[in-house]
Write a protein that holds these residues in place. Structure first.
Motif, PDB file in Angstrom:
ATOM      1  N   ALA A  91     -20.574   2.109   1.194  1.00 19.10           N
ATOM      2  CA  ALA A  91     -19.561   2.926   1.868  1.00 19.10           C
ATOM      3  C   ALA A  91     -20.255   3.934   2.775  1.00 19.10           C
ATOM      4  N   ASP A  92     -19.515   4.405   3.784  1.00 19.98           N
ATOM      5  CA  ASP A  92     -19.999   5.505   4.606  1.00 19.98           C
ATOM      6  C   ASP A  92     -18.816   6.315   5.111  1.00 19.98           C
ATOM      7  N   GLY A  93     -19.118   7.449   5.742  1.00 23.02           N
ATOM      8  CA  GLY A  93     -18.059   8.345   6.198  1.00 23.02           C
ATOM      9  C   GLY A  93     -17.337   7.872   7.438  1.00 23.02           C
ATOM     10  N   GLY A  94     -17.897   6.855   8.134  1.00 25.44           N
ATOM     11  CA  GLY A  94     -17.231   6.296   9.297  1.00 25.44           C
ATOM     12  C   GLY A  94     -17.461   7.092  10.569  1.00 25.44           C
ATOM     13  N   GLU A  95     -17.573   8.389  10.482  1.00 21.50           N
ATOM     14  CA  GLU A  95     -17.745   9.244  11.654  1.00 21.50           C
ATOM     15  C   GLU A  95     -18.882  10.218  11.431  1.00 21.50           C
ATOM     16  N   LEU A 152       0.819  -1.200   0.000  1.00 23.57           N
ATOM     17  CA  LEU A 152       0.000   0.000   0.000  1.00 23.57           C
ATOM     18  C   LEU A 152       0.855   1.254   0.000  1.00 23.57           C
ATOM     19  N   ARG A 153       0.718   2.061  -1.046  1.00 17.38           N
ATOM     20  CA  ARG A 153       1.418   3.336  -1.148  1.00 17.38           C
ATOM     21  C   ARG A 153       0.387   4.452  -1.031  1.00 17.38           C
ATOM     22  N   ILE A 154       0.455   5.249   0.013  1.00 16.29           N
ATOM     23  CA  ILE A 154      -0.535   6.300   0.257  1.00 16.29           C
ATOM     24  C   ILE A 154       0.014   7.618  -0.274  1.00 16.29           C
ATOM     25  N   ASP A 155      -0.401   8.015  -1.483  1.00 15.93           N
ATOM     26  CA  ASP A 155       0.149   9.206  -2.119  1.00 15.93           C
ATOM     27  C   ASP A 155      -0.888   9.840  -3.046  1.00 15.93           C
ATOM     28  N   PRO A 156      -1.752  10.736  -2.539  1.00 16.39           N
ATOM     29  CA  PRO A 156      -1.922  11.105  -1.128  1.00 16.39           C
ATOM     30  C   PRO A 156      -2.939  10.237  -0.407  1.00 16.39           C
ATOM     31  N   THR A 157      -3.703   9.398  -1.179  1.00 25.30           N
ATOM     32  CA  THR A 157      -4.679   8.514  -0.558  1.00 25.30           C
ATOM     33  C   THR A 157      -4.531   7.119  -1.135  1.00 25.30           C
ATOM     34  N   ALA A 158      -5.123   6.132  -0.449  1.00 23.82           N
ATOM     35  CA  ALA A 158      -5.104   4.758  -0.931  1.00 23.82           C
ATOM     36  C   ALA A 158      -6.194   3.965  -0.231  1.00 23.82           C
ATOM     37  N   PHE A 159      -6.695   2.951  -0.923  1.00 25.33           N
ATOM     38  CA  PHE A 159      -7.646   2.019  -0.327  1.00 25.33           C
ATOM     39  C   PHE A 159      -6.861   0.899   0.366  1.00 25.33           C
ATOM     40  N   GLU A 160      -7.124   0.715   1.649  1.00 26.85           N
ATOM     41  CA  GLU A 160      -6.485  -0.357   2.409  1.00 26.85           C
ATOM     42  C   GLU A 160      -7.488  -1.476   2.627  1.00 26.85           C
ATOM     43  N   VAL A 161      -7.135  -2.683   2.185  1.00 25.12           N
ATOM     44  CA  VAL A 161      -7.956  -3.866   2.405  1.00 25.12           C
ATOM     45  C   VAL A 161      -7.333  -4.644   3.554  1.00 25.12           C
ATOM     46  N   ASP A 215     -12.396 -11.685  11.735  1.00 28.64           N
ATOM     47  CA  ASP A 215     -11.949 -12.460  10.576  1.00 28.64           C
ATOM     48  C   ASP A 215     -12.751 -12.130   9.317  1.00 28.64           C
ATOM     49  N   GLU A 216     -13.256 -10.893   9.243  1.00 29.70           N
ATOM     50  CA  GLU A 216     -13.946 -10.428   8.052  1.00 29.70           C
ATOM     51  C   GLU A 216     -13.070  -9.432   7.309  1.00 29.70           C
ATOM     52  N   TRP A 217     -13.249  -9.380   5.991  1.00 25.04           N
ATOM     53  CA  TRP A 217     -12.466  -8.474   5.164  1.00 25.04           C
ATOM     54  C   TRP A 217     -13.170  -7.129   5.058  1.00 25.04           C
ATOM     55  N   ARG A 218     -12.396  -6.065   5.180  1.00 21.43           N
ATOM     56  CA  ARG A 218     -12.915  -4.705   5.095  1.00 21.43           C
ATOM     57  C   ARG A 218     -11.970  -3.837   4.276  1.00 21.43           C
ATOM     58  N   TRP A 219     -12.455  -2.677   3.888  1.00 22.93           N
ATOM     59  CA  TRP A 219     -11.597  -1.687   3.222  1.00 22.93           C
ATOM     60  C   TRP A 219     -11.844  -0.322   3.862  1.00 22.93           C
ATOM     61  N   ARG A 220     -10.851   0.551   3.730  1.00 24.99           N
ATOM     62  CA  ARG A 220     -10.989   1.940   4.166  1.00 24.99           C
ATOM     63  C   ARG A 220     -10.117   2.811   3.276  1.00 24.99           C
ATOM     64  N   LEU A 221     -10.581   4.020   3.053  1.00 23.13           N
ATOM     65  CA  LEU A 221      -9.850   4.995   2.238  1.00 23.13           C
ATOM     66  C   LEU A 221      -9.037   5.870   3.172  1.00 23.13           C
ATOM     67  N   LEU A 222      -7.712   5.750   3.082  1.00 19.28           N
ATOM     68  CA  LEU A 222      -6.805   6.450   3.988  1.00 19.28           C
ATOM     69  C   LEU A 222      -6.151   7.637   3.300  1.00 19.28           C
ATOM     70  N   HIS A 223      -6.031   8.749   4.019  1.00 18.41           N
ATOM     71  CA  HIS A 223      -5.196   9.867   3.591  1.00 18.41           C
ATOM     72  C   HIS A 223      -3.824   9.704   4.231  1.00 18.41           C
ATOM     73  N   ARG A 224      -2.782  10.260   3.604  1.00 17.74           N
ATOM     74  CA  ARG A 224      -1.446  10.060   4.146  1.00 17.74           C
ATOM     75  C   ARG A 224      -1.240  10.747   5.501  1.00 17.74           C
ATOM     76  N   ASN A 225      -2.146  11.644   5.888  1.00 25.21           N
ATOM     77  CA  ASN A 225      -2.054  12.246   7.214  1.00 25.21           C
ATOM     78  C   ASN A 225      -2.681  11.360   8.291  1.00 25.21           C
ATOM     79  N   GLY A 226      -3.143  10.148   7.906  1.00 27.59           N
ATOM     80  CA  GLY A 226      -3.708   9.192   8.848  1.00 27.59           C
ATOM     81  C   GLY A 226      -5.222   9.234   8.946  1.00 27.59           C
ATOM     82  N   GLU A 227      -5.871  10.217   8.325  1.00 25.88           N
ATOM     83  CA  GLU A 227      -7.328  10.347   8.413  1.00 25.88           C
ATOM     84  C   GLU A 227      -8.010   9.277   7.569  1.00 25.88           C
ATOM     85  N   ILE A 228      -9.070   8.673   8.127  1.00 19.82           N
ATOM     86  CA  ILE A 228      -9.890   7.713   7.388  1.00 19.82           C
ATOM     87  C   ILE A 228     -11.015   8.488   6.713  1.00 19.82           C
TER      88      ILE A 228
END
Length: 522
Positions: A417-421, A335-344, A350-363
């Motif tokens: 998908a949702d905003g998470g917060e 995973l290369r976060i530049d500036p964002t990336a999907f992390e699986v 034991d379930e698979w999930r994904w999240r969209l990460l910004h390089r500043n650590g924000e989900i």
């Protein structure tokens, strides 16, 4: 400044990681001049306040001088940062020089400058310097006229974009992404104004992705020589295309200046494997206390940078596992976060999930629910990329706690998908959707074509990695945890450098330990 120098500049790297991708290095240096000017002004005020009840002391004099210099830096910083014309820049630089002369004059005359009658001339000279800076920054661009090339002379039609894959990239780009060169007799399809077609170009632009995952462009002559390149890498194909189009638009009639330093060749990517015989790591195959055979990758500095994670019934199986790792690890993605990336990732249930990460650590977004298979989570990412641009697919609502949230709903009413917060206002939720729309289409994701490194956080809050085959088999792992995500990524890069051509030490053979030039991870 060459690309290699820019990459090694701490100020440029900090600006790129914390603020934005700079267009030029002057943009970064102007920002730092502005910040340094503010800090210098604060220091000057504090020094002057501490000089009481004797403001005529050296401390008071230094405080006044620092405050005066700080104002010059605060004003000259934006001048350096903005793409002003040469005349405007020179006028502002002259003003900064005059103001600094006034500061030096003040240091020579203080504290008796009022008694000697020098206070008024010094202040006048200093003020004149500030006025010159302001004139250069604001007035000169207003009264001057920017020369724009005539519409018919912007670029040569035949110097059109063509996509090309470097030799290091084995995959072919799909046909729909490979625009053919436009013949001179056809109608132009470029949005930018095109040049006179009386003389056909002997070169074409190529758009490609380098081994470091960055998009670049270059202008190649028909004889094969590369006669120009973009220099810097871009985080996406679209941004590289925009940079190319900017060159096509602005190059005709551009001013010619002398380049004092020769550009250097770009450095190898941080995870490029060492050539045979130069690896800093050795695969140590050994028998553990339970009679099982295992392997570990030992750096010359003694650090274990990878291990098998599981035991094998005999030595041959362990050696075969080492060969598989050597075959897959070099091309394995991570995973290369530049500036964002999907992390699986796989959660505690034991379930698979994904999240969209910004390089500043924000989900920025997540899947909301888990999936039983990794491929389902990857399909969810593609659904987000497809639906996020549709207004009807986004629902903004207020939850029971009075917070505003958003969710992305597919055609079958499934929430993908949702905003998470939650957000304090509806506007906050809409701004969150805008950011996801901005980043999601170009955000990278792990490629499990053969094998990939999965980066995860364990129950102790430490970061670890594991090398996973596309069939789900764990081929190796980090063995130890890292305090930060960056440390784990450095460990992955060390394995990718050292594993492909690392030597193998069988049971009873000593592992060579010596000083190396690679840290072997954190």
């Amino acid at each position: 400044m060459s690309e290699t120098e820019a990459e090694g500049d701490v100020m440029v790297r900090w600006y790129r990681n914390r603020i934005a991708q700079p267009t030029t290095n002057d943009e970064v240096y102007g920002y730092w001049l502005f910040v340094f000017g503010i800090l210098l002004g604060i220091l000057g005020i504090l020094l002057y306040l501490t000089s009481y009840p004797n403001p005529g002391s050296i401390t008071g004099e230094g405080g006044i001088a620092l405050a005066a210099v700080s104002l010059v830096l605060v004003m000259i910083g934006p001048v350096v940062r903005l793409p002003l014309r040469r005349t405007a820049t020179l006028v502002s630089y002259a003003g900064a020089f005059v103001a600094m002369l006034a500061v030096v004059w003040f240091l020579l005359e203080y504290p008796g400058w009022r008694d000697s009658g020098m206070a008024s001339p010094i202040i006048t000279l200093y003020a004149f310097g500030l006025v010159l800076i302001a004139v250069g920054a604001a007035l000169v661009p207003v009264i001057s006229t920017r020369v724009v090339p005539p519409e018919g002379e912007a670029l040569d039609e035949d110097a059109v974009e063509a996509t090309a894959v470097p030799e290091s990239e084995p995959e072919a780009i799909p046909a729909e992404e490979e625009p053919e060169a436009v013949p001179a007799e056809e109608e132009p399809v470029e949005e930018e104004p095109v040049a006179d077609q009386s003389q056909a170009s002997k070169a074409r632009f190529e758009l490609y992705e380098d081994r470091g995952g960055k998009w670049r462009w270059r202008l190649r002559h028909r004889n094969g020589n590369i006669i120009a390149s973009g220099g810097q890498g871009y985080s996406s194909r679209q941004k590289a295309r925009q940079g190319l189009q900017s060159v096509q638009k602005n190059a005709p009639g551009a001013e010619l200046i002398q380049q004092e330093t020769e550009l250097e060749e770009p450095e190898e990517p941080a995870d490029a494997p060492y050539p045979p015989g130069e690896s800093q790591g050795t695969f140590d195959v050994y028998e553990d206390a339970a009679g099982e055979y295992r392997w570990r990758l030992v750096h010359r500095n003694g650090n274990i940078i990878a291990d098998s994670g599981e035991g094998y019934t005999d030595q041959d199986e362990a050696e075969d596992a080492v060969e598989r790792v050597q075959g897959y690890v070099g091309e394995a993605d991570y995973l290369r976060i530049d500036p964002t990336a999907f992390e699986v990732y796989r959660d505690a249930a034991d379930e698979w999930r994904w999240r969209l990460l910004h390089r500043n650590g924000e989900i920025l977004a997540d899947c909301g629910e888990g999936y039983s298979e990794r491929t389902s989570a990857q399909d969810g990412i593609e659904s987000v990329r497809r639906l996020i641009g549709e207004e009807d697919a986004v629902e903004i609502f207020e939850d029971n706690a009075g917070e505003y949230r958003w969710r992305l709903v597919a055609e079958n009413d499934e929430i993908v998908a949702d905003g998470g917060e939650g957000f304090a206002s509806e506007r906050g939720a809409r701004d969150s959707v805008k950011r996801v729309r901005q980043y999601a289409p170009e955000a990278s994701a792990l490629d499990y074509t053969d094998a990939a490194f999965e980066l995860y956080e364990d129950n102790a809050g430490e970061y670890r990695w594991r090398l996973v085959h596309q069939n789900g088999q764990i081929m190796g792992d980090s063995g130890e945890g890292y305090a930060s995500r960056t440390g784990a990524i450095n460990g992955i890069q060390s394995v990718k450098r050292n594993a492909p051509n690392g030597e193998v030490a069988l049971p009873g053979e000593a592992v060579d330990l010596a000083d190396g030039d690679d840290s072997g991870g954190e």
